[in-house]
Design a protein around this motif. Structure first.
Motif, short mmCIF file in Angstrom:
data_model
loop_
_atom_site.label_atom_id
_atom_site.label_comp_id
_atom_site.label_asym_id
_atom_site.label_seq_id
_atom_site.Cartn_x
_atom_site.Cartn_y
_atom_site.Cartn_z
N ARG A 55 21.03 -25.52 21.74
CA ARG A 55 21.11 -26.41 22.89
C ARG A 55 22.00 -27.62 22.63
N LEU A 56 21.98 -28.10 21.37
CA LEU A 56 22.57 -29.39 21.06
C LEU A 56 24.05 -29.28 20.67
N LYS A 57 24.82 -30.22 21.17
CA LYS A 57 26.24 -30.30 20.80
C LYS A 57 26.57 -31.67 20.19
N GLU A 58 25.96 -32.72 20.71
CA GLU A 58 26.25 -34.08 20.26
C GLU A 58 25.03 -34.75 19.61
N SER A 59 23.85 -34.52 20.16
CA SER A 59 22.63 -35.12 19.63
C SER A 59 22.20 -34.40 18.36
N VAL A 60 21.35 -35.07 17.60
CA VAL A 60 20.94 -34.50 16.31
C VAL A 60 19.64 -33.70 16.42
N ALA A 61 18.76 -34.07 17.39
CA ALA A 61 17.46 -33.40 17.45
C ALA A 61 16.91 -33.40 18.87
N CYS A 62 16.07 -32.40 19.15
CA CYS A 62 15.33 -32.35 20.40
C CYS A 62 14.09 -31.49 20.20
N LEU A 63 13.15 -31.62 21.12
CA LEU A 63 11.95 -30.79 21.10
C LEU A 63 12.04 -29.75 22.21
N LEU A 92 13.89 -38.35 12.68
CA LEU A 92 14.38 -37.24 13.50
C LEU A 92 13.34 -36.86 14.56
N MET A 93 12.07 -36.83 14.15
CA MET A 93 11.00 -36.50 15.09
C MET A 93 10.91 -37.54 16.20
N ASP A 94 10.95 -38.81 15.80
CA ASP A 94 10.87 -39.88 16.79
C ASP A 94 12.05 -39.84 17.77
N MET A 95 13.25 -39.56 17.26
CA MET A 95 14.43 -39.48 18.12
C MET A 95 14.29 -38.35 19.13
N ALA A 96 13.72 -37.24 18.69
CA ALA A 96 13.51 -36.10 19.59
C ALA A 96 12.51 -36.45 20.69
N VAL A 97 11.45 -37.18 20.32
CA VAL A 97 10.43 -37.59 21.29
C VAL A 97 11.02 -38.57 22.31
N ILE A 98 11.77 -39.56 21.81
CA ILE A 98 12.37 -40.57 22.69
C ILE A 98 13.37 -39.94 23.65
N SER A 99 14.12 -38.97 23.18
CA SER A 99 15.17 -38.37 24.02
C SER A 99 14.62 -37.69 25.26
N VAL A 109 8.57 -27.04 19.30
CA VAL A 109 9.60 -26.67 18.32
C VAL A 109 10.56 -27.84 18.13
N LEU A 110 10.82 -28.21 16.89
CA LEU A 110 11.82 -29.23 16.60
C LEU A 110 13.14 -28.53 16.34
N GLU A 111 14.11 -28.78 17.22
CA GLU A 111 15.43 -28.18 17.07
C GLU A 111 16.39 -29.21 16.48
N LEU A 112 17.17 -28.77 15.49
CA LEU A 112 18.12 -29.65 14.83
C LEU A 112 19.53 -29.12 14.97
N ASN A 113 20.45 -30.03 15.17
CA ASN A 113 21.86 -29.68 15.33
C ASN A 113 22.50 -29.56 13.94
N VAL A 114 22.68 -28.32 13.47
CA VAL A 114 23.18 -28.11 12.10
C VAL A 114 24.66 -28.49 11.96
N ASP A 115 25.32 -28.76 13.09
CA ASP A 115 26.71 -29.21 13.02
C ASP A 115 26.83 -30.73 12.99
N HIS A 116 25.71 -31.41 13.05
CA HIS A 116 25.72 -32.88 13.05
C HIS A 116 25.78 -33.40 11.62
N PRO A 117 26.64 -34.38 11.32
CA PRO A 117 26.79 -34.88 9.95
C PRO A 117 25.50 -35.46 9.35
#
Length: 643
Positions: A542-550, A611-618, A578-586
């Motif tokens: 799903r992610l292209k620019e963000s680092v994490a989402c739920l 990372l978890m908090d950022m996913a929740v806030i997003s 599910v915690l999804e992480l953008n593996v292309d993010h630095p």
């Protein structure tokens, strides 16, 4: 033992209303008479309904009417009806307060009116406070009322100064008198004791009221010959006519719904709509029809231009009144129209109904089911024929409740789907139909994508949409709570499945297997660290620019649905996501490098929590430890600035 006179204070919101009415300049002061006549008509309706099963309530007083009495010398105006009347308890409940369901919304509207230094007819009608409009013209209002079947009467009196008195009194029969002691007339203001002014107001606003509105008027009548003065030759001399008072009916009492639709003017429709709805905004449009066949009935329906304040409250009344041969049977007739169309106002007159019909009989009545089916069909036709601008105006007011029909009316859900509209990631703030959405779908797109949430700005910028936007796929933005139930029932449209942008696999991209393998140890560490909160960690498509989402599985509850249910006080079982992480993010690469260098580095756990908090806030959620989050972000900012 007679009840002593008691003094009571109005509820706070009524005091505010009265103060505003008394101190405001009014451009339409005559609305008070329209409201008092309407209330009198309602009281007679209620009596007729009760009399179907309790005819003794009518007694010897079966000539139902509303009488207006003006006294120019005393500067009083009285409106009298022989309707249902009120008991002492009903007077206390109905006069001096406003329906609890409307109090907060009423006060908000009241504040707005204060800013504009005026109270509007719309406000008076919308919140069912028509009686109080009497204080526009009266310095003192007296009510004398006796309930049908009661031996005693009640007298209520107020100067509109924040208090009122109430005591037991007598009245010859059932019904209600409203007596207004009029204020001194200002220049250019109408004199409401003038016969011609009363006639004009009744004709303009209340001509269609079903009961005679009468007034004693002075007429010239011939003097019978036997009573005339005669000269010595036996011939009449002197006056041949004399002034007498006669009761005259001021309204035509024409049932507007029985007229040919071409004979009813727009002004007549507006006045009748105001009469049945107490809404001073003009209706958006109307539906006037006569159904013929094995059974015959008349229908006159109005679509309001503004949603009522109580549209979604449990106490909300349906807008349809049921008549049989012009005899009022009941209001709030839910059997004639489904809940999701309950905002429609109007009248159904079905001559073949039993006058003693009960709600239980209505539910089983084949004619009523036929009427209901035809009303729904004709309303759908009316919606489909609206001009785009008119429909958008309607949808902004009533779209949320109309959409609820998709979940509650299985038979018509596909038809209702044609009328729903959503803003999208491509519509630039405009509403789009599902039909237009499908017609504009990208050729590579196989599903209808949507996202739900309570904030349009938040969901249009959601990380969940990044890959979909990159593919140029349009996404429906669903911001009404009812949309969660819509997508439960409307699983596809025009052969295209509806797919949540935040649940399941979107099938819009592939994960780099090499990176997935390289980050496997990191993912295991994060999974272990967050195992009480999440069910899985995985690379995101799903992610292209963000680092994490739920995200959730296909049949999981969405974050918005969980929020809705919690807000209603329901205890929710914990749903791990599910915690999804953008593996292309630095950032992921750098955290992984820390892990490879030193598994015991405490920063790894800090960054995992971040990372978890950022996913929740997003997704608009609330994080567990805001102070820790703030400190970590502050440290990262300081480090970045130092570098």
């Amino acid at each position: 033992m007679a009840m002593k006179k008691e003094t009571h204070q109005f509820k706070t919101e009524v005091q505010q209303l009265l103060k505003l009415i008394i101190n405001s300049l009014y451009s339409n002061s005559e609305i008070f008479l329209r409201e008092l006549i309407s209330n009198a008509s309602d009281a007679i309706d209620k009596l007729r309904f009760k009399a179907q099963t309790a005819p003794e309530l009518l007694g010897d007083d079966s000539e139902l009417k509303i009488k207006i009495t003006a006294d120019k010398s005393k500067k009083t105006l009285q409106v009298t009806d022989n309707g249902i009347g009120m008991t002492h308890a009903e007077v206390m409940e109905n006069i001096g307060t406003i329906a609890k369901s409307g109090t907060s919304a009423f006060l908000q509207a009241l504040e707005q009116s204060k800013k504009e230094s005026a109270i509007t007819p719309e406000l008076i009608g919308q919140f069912g406070v028509g009686f109080y409009s009497a204080f526009i013209v009266a310095k003192k209002v007296t009510i004398i009322t006796r309930a049908a079947g009661s031996e005693s009467a009640t007298r209520w009196e107020s100067l509109g100064d924040g208090a009122y008195t109430i005591e037991e009194t007598t009245r010859p029969g059932r019904g209600t008198d409203i007596i207004l002691e009029l204020k001194d007339k200002e220049k250019d203001e109408p004199d409401f004791t003038e016969e011609w002014i009363i006639r004009r107001i009744v004709k303009q606003h209340s001509d269609f009221v079903s009961y005679p509105i009468v007034m004693d008027v002075e007429k010239d009548e011939p003097i019978p010959e036997k009573e005339q003065l005669l000269d010595k030759d036996g011939k009449p001399v002197g006056e041949k006519t004399r002034k007498v008072m006669r009761e005259e009916t001021l309204n035509s009492m024409k049932a507007i719904w029985l007229k040919n639709k071409d004979e009813v003017t727009e002004e007549e429709h507006k006045e009748f709509y105001t009469h049945i709805s107490h809404d001073w905004n003009p209706p958006l449009t109307h539906l006037h029809m006569k159904m013929e066949g094995t059974t015959e009935y008349h229908v006159l329906l109005y679509i309001p231009s503004k949603a009522p304040f109580d549209l979604f409250t449990p106490e909300r009344k349906h807008g349809l009144q049921l008549y049989c041969k012009r005899i009022f049977i009941m209001e709030n007739c839910k059997e004639l129209i489904p809940d999701y169309l309950g905002f429609v106002k109007g009248v159904v007159d079905a001559p073949d109904l039993n006058l003693n019909v009960s709600r239980e009989i209505l539910q089983q009545d084949r004619l009523v089911r036929n009427i209901r089916k035809n009303i729904v069909k004709k309303l759908f036709e009316l919606f489909s024929k609206m001009e785009p601008e008119q429909y958008e105006s309607f949808y902004k007011e009533f779209g949320p409740i109309l959409k609820s029909g998709i979940h509650t009316d299985f038979e018509n859900k596909d038809k209702i789907a044609e009328f729903v509209r959503y803003k999208t990631t491509k519509s630039d703030g405009k509403f789009v139909s599902l039909k237009d959405y499908v017609a504009n779908m990208n050729k590579d797109q196989k599903e209808i994508y949507y996202i739900t949430g309570d904030n349009l700005s938040a969901i249009i910028n959601s990380p969940h949409l990044e890959a979909l936007k990159a593919k140029d796929f349009e996404v429906l933005l669903m911001t009404d709570p009812v949309d969660e139930w819509v997508v439960m029932s409307l699983t596809e449209y025009d052969g295209k499945k509806l797919k949540s942008a935040e649940k399941g696999d979107l099938d819009v991209g592939d994960v780099d297997d090499a990176k997935k393998k390289a980050y496997s140890a990191l993912f295991e560490h994060i999974q272990k660290r967050l195992e009480s909160k999440i069910k899985e960690v995985k690379p995101s498509t799903r992610l292209k620019e963000s680092v994490a989402c739920l995200s959730g599985d296909n049949y999981d509850m969405s974050a918005y649905m969980e929020k809705i249910l919690r807000s209603t006080g329901q205890t929710m079982p914990e749903v791990k996501r599910v915690l999804e992480l953008n593996v292309d993010h630095p950032v992921i690469a750098k955290i992984n490098a820390l892990l490879e260098k030193d598994k015991e580095n405490p920063l790894i756990n800090d960054y995992t929590d971040l990372l978890m908090d950022m996913a929740v806030i997003s997704e608009g959620g609330k994080i567990e430890n805001p102070s820790k989050f703030s400190k970590l972000v502050g440290d990262l900012m300081a480090g970045a600035i130092n570098n």
